[in-house]
Design a protein around this motif. Structure first.
Motif, PDB file in Angstrom:
ATOM      1  N   GLY A 182     -19.825   7.854   1.000  1.00  0.00           N
ATOM      2  CA  GLY A 182     -19.241   8.645  -0.074  1.00  0.00           C
ATOM      3  C   GLY A 182     -19.402   7.968  -1.426  1.00  0.00           C
ATOM      4  O   GLY A 182     -19.756   8.611  -2.429  1.00  0.00           O
ATOM      5  N   ILE A 183     -19.145   6.662  -1.461  1.00  0.00           N
ATOM      6  CA  ILE A 183     -19.326   5.913  -2.708  1.00  0.00           C
ATOM      7  C   ILE A 183     -20.794   5.859  -3.101  1.00  0.00           C
ATOM      8  O   ILE A 183     -21.155   6.027  -4.281  1.00  0.00           O
ATOM      9  N   LEU A 184     -21.667   5.626  -2.129  1.00  0.00           N
ATOM     10  CA  LEU A 184     -23.103   5.549  -2.433  1.00  0.00           C
ATOM     11  C   LEU A 184     -23.646   6.895  -2.930  1.00  0.00           C
ATOM     12  O   LEU A 184     -24.533   6.928  -3.793  1.00  0.00           O
ATOM     13  N   ALA A 185     -23.119   7.996  -2.407  1.00  0.00           N
ATOM     14  CA  ALA A 185     -23.585   9.308  -2.846  1.00  0.00           C
ATOM     15  C   ALA A 185     -23.229   9.566  -4.305  1.00  0.00           C
ATOM     16  O   ALA A 185     -23.964  10.274  -5.014  1.00  0.00           O
ATOM     17  N   ASP A 186     -22.114   9.022  -4.765  1.00  0.00           N
ATOM     18  CA  ASP A 186     -21.743   9.184  -6.171  1.00  0.00           C
ATOM     19  C   ASP A 186     -22.532   8.254  -7.081  1.00  0.00           C
ATOM     20  O   ASP A 186     -22.709   8.553  -8.264  1.00  0.00           O
ATOM     21  N   TRP A 187     -23.000   7.161  -6.544  1.00  0.00           N
ATOM     22  CA  TRP A 187     -23.664   6.173  -7.379  1.00  0.00           C
ATOM     23  C   TRP A 187     -25.185   6.339  -7.375  1.00  0.00           C
ATOM     24  O   TRP A 187     -25.826   6.208  -8.430  1.00  0.00           O
ATOM     25  N   PHE A 188     -25.768   6.613  -6.227  1.00  0.00           N
ATOM     26  CA  PHE A 188     -27.230   6.706  -6.133  1.00  0.00           C
ATOM     27  C   PHE A 188     -27.726   8.132  -5.929  1.00  0.00           C
ATOM     28  O   PHE A 188     -28.932   8.375  -6.004  1.00  0.00           O
ATOM     29  N   THR A 495     -12.253  17.975  -6.046  1.00  0.00           N
ATOM     30  CA  THR A 495     -12.789  16.707  -6.540  1.00  0.00           C
ATOM     31  C   THR A 495     -13.934  16.951  -7.519  1.00  0.00           C
ATOM     32  O   THR A 495     -14.833  17.742  -7.240  1.00  0.00           O
ATOM     33  N   PRO A 496     -13.940  16.293  -8.678  1.00  0.00           N
ATOM     34  CA  PRO A 496     -15.037  16.467  -9.641  1.00  0.00           C
ATOM     35  C   PRO A 496     -16.376  16.006  -9.083  1.00  0.00           C
ATOM     36  O   PRO A 496     -16.445  15.189  -8.162  1.00  0.00           O
ATOM     37  N   THR A 497     -17.439  16.529  -9.635  1.00  0.00           N
ATOM     38  CA  THR A 497     -18.790  16.225  -9.157  1.00  0.00           C
ATOM     39  C   THR A 497     -19.091  14.736  -9.221  1.00  0.00           C
ATOM     40  O   THR A 497     -19.757  14.190  -8.335  1.00  0.00           O
ATOM     41  N   VAL A 498     -18.600  14.059 -10.254  1.00  0.00           N
ATOM     42  CA  VAL A 498     -18.951  12.648 -10.437  1.00  0.00           C
ATOM     43  C   VAL A 498     -18.364  11.763  -9.349  1.00  0.00           C
ATOM     44  O   VAL A 498     -18.866  10.653  -9.105  1.00  0.00           O
TER      45      VAL A 498
END
Length: 630
Positions: A182-188, A495-498
């Motif tokens: 989940g974190i990686l999807a928001d970052w990369f 939840t916002p897109t970012v």
């Protein structure tokens, strides 16, 4: 309720909260209202991509329900008891003979089985009541397979606990996978997470089929669950972000039905494979087709625009417009002009940790996480009650296929009921209704049925009590399944897109913790089951109150930034009585009303006379000290 952009002026933090970062309002931030309609709306190309997210859902369903077959408990019979027994052991041998004769009579002497909240099939651990002094076993499976993990390594008696560890592995791996990916999807981005997850899923999934012992099998299943979580999460987010507001829920529900289709087809696949290693390879190999997504599936345009990656956004917008046969020269809103001016901006990516500094957003996500945890956790309680030994003797639930397809049928009926309920009452109203049904079913089963059980012998209502227990269990599983699915979808919309990947990862991980309660209870031989049910029943009551605090997202654009997510605030559950009724205590038109004629009222004249008298007294000379002013 429209999503309103907050002011871009600098504000000082209030009450310890950090104001979310905002972007200047413009067409590029109104993706549902401006960008996607400019590119053809929910056009042919978007629909093709949606179909590409549905196809892997079938194989995801295969993997999620594979524990039913790989780790199913067989009917085991000792064919070679140990001969070197002591005198005490001889007594045990006599008991063992009795146990052996009971086993050979058939499966009706076996303790009943039940289904976990995620559909996993298991049996109660009663092996501590048997004498397990045996050197050779024969096994009989009723799942369509000739051999599975339990029969290959004889995971019975003293080794039965290893089965529960293997069941933990897939769930625990999924929990960690949801959080990390989940974190990686928001970052990369969503696309890299999807491709990496597929690659490693192929590696670990196929390696599971060549496991040489139980520790290797459990370890590889952990990483298989980890990668499966990445595929599930990235496809879910991509599907949501491709759709316009009116299509989001229906497209998501179709994917849920495809997953259930995998559950329904799994017994047939197992029967054709016959061996657990072949079955494992068959359900993993189709994911090879997903490697083509490297070229045919683009990155999420919504995520690129929300993170200000405008150079990549420009290319993808042109690609989408070409596929949808849209003439980009007809740009009445000057979207391309604004995009050209924004090309020099630097990308801005956000981590889910920043959610802690918000006022409303973190509360909404936490509420939905608790709902998801409660839904999956209490689902196991209802399933265990339905498959209880006393109930099972008088109902149809007596074999693997009946249990399995009963659970699948309840899940299908739940999804079918969810569609019209959400269409009529919205996300919040539907979630509240199904949570109330879950709470009522749980409380009635715990309170009313236990009360009836005390007087069943005197009133001769034992059969009625069991039938009520089955009915409440089915209703509870039906509603709790709907609560879990809707909580996950609701979180994806709020939840916002970012930070959508991280928010969705949190609620999916919470669902995984709820599923994890099933093998934990099984490992402890159902000790503390009643307390377990009471705790989750209390959680349903708390969730009912918390759901009232959630906003309604039906037909609303997805929030893109943290500021957009903060603008989603709670509104009345029921619509206003009049179409033009203002929700504010004082409307703007009333606040600017002319009050110049208020001096004509008798009350105003009396007040004026009193003020004149007091003013006259104030102008009088000072009186003698201690004398009151009249």
């Amino acid at each position: 309720m429209a999503v309103v952009q907050l002011d871009t002026d600098d504000h000082q933090p209030e009450n310890g909260f950090v104001s979310p970062e905002t972007t200047s309002p413009g067409l590029l931030t109104r993706i549902d209202g401006s960008v996607l309609p400019f590119l053809g709306g929910f056009g042919k190309y978007q629909k093709q991509l949606i179909v590409l997210t549905w196809i892997p859902a079938l194989f995801i369903g295969f993997t999620q329900y594979s524990d039913n077959f790989l780790l199913a408990q067989p009917n085991n019979t000792c064919v070679q008891p140990l001969a070197n027994l002591t005198n005490g052991g001889g007594g045990g041998g006599g008991n063992h003979t009795a146990g052996h004769s009971a086993l050979t009579d058939g499966p009706r002497h076996q303790k009943p089985a039940f289904i976990y909240a995620n559909g996993s099939y298991g049996s109660h651990n009663y092996t501590h009541n048997m004498q397990c002094q045996c050197s050779e076993w024969t096994f009989e499976l009723h799942t369509g397979l000739v051999q599975n993990v339990v029969t290959k390594w004889s995971l019975v008696c003293d080794s039965a606990w290893k089965v529960h560890i293997a069941k933990f592995s897939l769930l625990v791996g999924s929990i960690f996978g949801y959080l990390v990916f989940g974190i990686l999807a928001d970052w990369f981005g969503r696309h890299p997470v999807l491709i990496i997850s597929v690659l490693f899923m192929l590696v670990f999934g196929l390696t599971v089929a060549f496991s040489v012992n139980v520790p290797m099998f459990s370890t590889l299943r952990f990483f298989e669950g980890f990668c499966l979580a990445g595929i599930t999460l990235s496809l879910y987010v991509l599907r949501i972000e491709l759709c316009l507001p009116g299509w989001r829920f229906s497209m998501t529900m179709v994917a849920s039905f495809v997953v259930l289709g995998g559950q329904l087809l799994m017994p047939g696949v197992a029967y054709l494979c016959r061996d657990w290693q072949v079955l494992q390879a068959v359900i993993i190999c189709p994911l090879l087709l997903m490697l083509s997504y490297i070229w045919i599936f683009p990155e999420s345009l919504r995520w690129l625009l929300a993170t200000q990656q405008y150079c990549r956004s420009k290319w993808i917008m042109g690609h989408i417009a070409k596929k949808n046969r849209v003439n980009m020269e007809l740009d009445a809103d000057n979207i391309l002009t604004e995009l050209q001016r924004a090309l020099q901006k630097k990308p801005k990516k956000t981590c889910i940790v920043k959610m802690v500094g918000t006022r409303n957003l973190w509360k909404n996500i936490v509420v939905l996480c608790v709902n998801s945890l409660t839904g999956y956790g209490i689902h196991h309680c209802f399933a265990r009650s339905m498959m209880d030994n006393e109930v099972q003797e008088t109902t149809m639930f007596h074999n693997f296929y009946a249990d399995y397809y009963t659970m699948a049928g309840i899940a299908v009926a739940s999804c079918m009921a969810l569609c019209p309920a959400v269409g009529l009452m919205g996300r919040r109203g539907g979630l509240l209704m199904f949570m109330i049904i879950t709470a009522l079913a749980s409380l009635l089963q715990l309170g009313l049925l236990n009360l009836l059980g005390k007087y069943s012998n005197h009133l001769n209502i034992g059969t009625l009590n069991k039938n009520f227990s089955v009915a409440f269990s089915i209703i509870g599983m039906f509603s709790s399944h709907a609560v879990s699915n809707l909580s996950i979808f609701f979180c994806a919309e709020i939840t916002p897109t970012v930070i959508r990947g991280g928010g969705l990862g949190l609620v999916l991980a919470s669902a995984g913790f709820g599923m994890l309660t099933a093998p934990i209870m099984e490992l402890h031989n159902q000790k503390g089951y009643f307390l377990h049910h009471i705790i989750f029943a209390c959680c349903t009551l708390i969730c009912i109150i918390c759901i009232l605090l959630l906003p309604e997202t039906r037909y609303q654009p997805l929030p893109e930034t943290l500021a957009d997510g903060e603008s989603y605030t709670r509104q009345p559950l029921l619509p206003p009585r009049k179409p033009g009724e203002q929700r504010l205590l004082l409307a703007q038109s009333e606040s600017s009303r002319d009050y110049t004629r208020v001096h004509d009222t008798p009350l105003h004249e009396a007040a004026t006379t009193t003020n004149d008298r007091e003013g006259g007294v104030a102008n009088c000379p000072a009186q003698t000290p201690g004398v009151g002013v009249g």
